[in-house]
Design a protein around this motif. Structure first.
Motif, short mmCIF file in Angstrom:
data_model
loop_
_atom_site.label_atom_id
_atom_site.label_comp_id
_atom_site.label_asym_id
_atom_site.label_seq_id
_atom_site.Cartn_x
_atom_site.Cartn_y
_atom_site.Cartn_z
N ALA A 37 -3.54 3.14 -6.63
CA ALA A 37 -4.18 3.96 -6.39
C ALA A 37 -6.25 4.41 -6.86
CB ALA A 37 -4.12 4.67 -4.87
N VAL A 48 0.38 -1.10 0.06
CA VAL A 48 0.26 -0.05 -0.02
C VAL A 48 1.02 1.40 0.23
CG1 VAL A 48 -2.35 1.49 1.34
CG2 VAL A 48 -1.69 -0.88 1.41
N TRP A 49 1.58 1.73 0.66
CA TRP A 49 2.22 2.80 0.72
C TRP A 49 4.08 2.57 0.94
CZ3 TRP A 49 1.27 5.20 6.08
CH2 TRP A 49 1.90 4.65 7.32
N PHE A 63 -6.46 -2.97 -3.85
CA PHE A 63 -6.45 -2.83 -2.39
C PHE A 63 -7.05 -4.78 -1.65
CE2 PHE A 63 -5.99 1.51 -3.42
CZ PHE A 63 -5.03 1.93 -2.82
N TRP A 85 -2.58 -1.56 8.33
CA TRP A 85 -4.84 -1.26 8.41
C TRP A 85 -4.48 -0.91 9.63
CZ3 TRP A 85 -6.34 -2.03 3.93
CH2 TRP A 85 -5.34 -2.37 2.81
N MET A 87 -5.38 5.58 0.23
CA MET A 87 -6.34 4.31 0.96
C MET A 87 -7.76 4.50 0.80
SD MET A 87 -6.28 0.87 2.15
CE MET A 87 -4.63 1.35 3.97
#
Lengths: 362, 362
Positions: free
Chosen positions: B276, A361-362, B338, B5, B19
């Protein structure tokens, strides 16, 4: 779920679609050719793993002589550290306490970890999180015309390098840029001036890292650089062929697709939609090229369908159920959509490898 | 990997970026509003799960009164069957022995499974794989102007329906279309004529399924339809606002992003790149809208960076490290990138749910 990932020995014709597949021989040739070229010009090579996200491909790149790898995210770097890579550059401004905490943990377990910064805010974040006991290597990112991140002038680069060098927990590692395509002259001028300013300040600048697959074969035109970074070169894609950076024989990735509909004499529909090819155009007006079907144009993508206009085709038209091979506009984003990658040699599956850095994700 | 998370109770400001996050209240309102509207017009509702791929959201849609769900892939349907959904329509031509074997296994365990076909090849594949003991329900897909899959005329629909009805292992279930935006009149005309042709053949056509979020609120303009399918409506997105199909207060998905660079007075760079937001433009010239920053334009995406032109901004400009909220052009493709989805209520995280159908291939 019962998805039938293909066993080694499966013919590509029997591989479920939509599915990207990698030609082992072309992959190996792409790795060797880039490494040989850069080594021949005295440049270190640091491949970008964003394109493949695969442990075995990173290892092949390192085995060929790469000095380390380039990641774009902290979690990519974590995944490749888990895979045993000991020299990792993250070309990103990493900000905020949680990301910095992850970076600190990573720095404790990777032999040579380097990040970048283009602002005082980013540098001050690093400086607050690291100590002289286990310092962090930081490069200054320079905007040499790419128009994305980076300090705007050699003076700003030297000033930020000074701030890094003055922080007890940081080590100034050098300068990096992701230049505009064809920007060799601008890169050379920027780096030369910045290095001179650093020298005047008494700051050593051991690494000057240039980047990009579109300019890979022009890397020698920037003698001020010491290393080059590139990702796409490992698979190549339609955009690289158009740019003249590779030929069709260098395309290591194809996306296998099936014709699921032939609603009209001039329309075919494939099962490779935007969730297989992505919508990346990279300047093209259409969504990839179908190998062996000249004149066909992928004119529209929805999520699970690609609409092909056959008006311009002269040869035999594809029929419902037929498998075709799509050359994607952009390979790096295709890899990111699949959990595993299928490799083949001469049209026979050799292996299926899980992506080391999928879902990062990051 | 150590990706943090967020726990329930976390403020959105502390959620790692990039996100996507879902507003629970807006989600619930979107589900209720569509269901109420369609029920009020006597139409069954079959939400498309491609947008969310989440078991809990499908369950909320079914609890609100949906007759079943719509999937676009076999593996999506398998994932939702695993989650207990008993009425599943796969709006796809499913071809080839391996896919058909998976379909057969699925048909054995789902109470009501339906697929579609738009060619004799597809129908004959189904017919060869299924038997009267546990027959497969098949709809005929009709192209009413959408220009993707589908038979081209009501007569072709009736002919293909006849072929389905004549196969011992198949049951003709009805007609479906994914129409062009604003194509109510064409859908009504096509379905009416096809139903009459079927009636003349003595073939019952219990279900006429219309589709699309862009025309959701015009579903009542097609009285020949018995059900409507829609996916995007559940989150909505920038394209739905532009189309006038929802207001900003109905946007349930935002993509949280962090300003990672402010290289010039008029440029900001976010960490929400094409991995993203995706590159889906849906007719826009830019890549999403930044809430609360009027005049800002996301002019370019690379994989992990979004370049924002601030030239048109009048208010305070964002600073490095600041979090912003991006309204994506297209929600359905964002979800697909995701592994989990973060929900919030009033800016506080309520839950994080793994995507039931992530990584589905065909």
């Amino acid at each position: 779920m019962s998805f039938p990932w293909p066993e080694p020995g499966t013919a590509l014709a029997d591989v479920p679609t939509p599915m990207p597949v990698i030609d082992e021989d072309r992959l190996a040739a792409n790795i060797a050719r880039a490494q040989d070229y850069l080594a021949g010009h005295g440049l270190a090579f640091r491949p970008h793993i964003k394109t493949h996200k695969l442990a075995s491909v990173a290892q092949a790149q390192l085995d060929a002589g790469a000095v380390g790898i380039n990641c774009q995210k902290l979690t990519e770097a974590e995944a490749f550290a888990d895979a045993g890579v000991e020299d990792i550059l993250i070309t990103y401004n990493l900000l905020g306490p949680a990301r910095l905490a992850g970076l600190k943990a990573l720095n404790d377990r990777v032999a040579r970890l380097t990040v970048c910064a283009d602002s005082e805010t980013t540098v001050d974040g690093y400086a607050g999180a690291f100590t002289a006991g286990k310092p962090l290597s930081v490069m200054v990112e320079c905007d040499t015309g790419g128009g994305r991140c980076g300090v705007q002038t050699p003076q700003a680069a030297a000033d930020l390098a000074g701030r890094i060098a003055a922080a007890p927990g940081l080590r100034f590692h050098g300068l990096l840029t992701y230049p505009a395509v064809g920007g060799a002259e601008a890169v050379q001028a920027f780096l030369t001036e910045a290095v001179a300013l650093l020298e005047a300040k008494g700051i050593d600048c051991p690494v000057r890292s240039n980047g990009g697959s579109p300019d890979l074969w022009k890397a020698h035109l920037v003698p001020a650089a010491t290393e080059h970074r590139a990702g796409t070169y490992v698979y190549n894609d339609r955009s690289m062929v158009r740019a003249g950076e590779c030929g069709p024989q260098d395309l290591a990735m194809h996306v296998l697709a099936t014709v699921v509909s032939r609603p009209t004499p001039t329309r075919a529909v494939l099962d490779s939609g935007s969730k297989a090819l992505t919508s990346d155009l990279l300047g093209f007006a259409d969504h990839g090229e179908i190998e062996g079907l000249p004149g066909a144009r992928i004119v529209a993508l929805s999520e699970e369908h690609a609409v092909v206009d056959l008006t311009g085709c002269t040869g035999p038209l594809p029929t419902v159920g037929q498998q075709v091979r799509v050359i994607p506009n952009h390979t790096c984003v295709v890899s990111n959509l699949f959990d595993r990658m299928v490799f083949h040699r001469g049209g026979v599956v050799t292996r299926v490898e899980p992506l080391a850095a999928r879902g990062t994700v990051w």
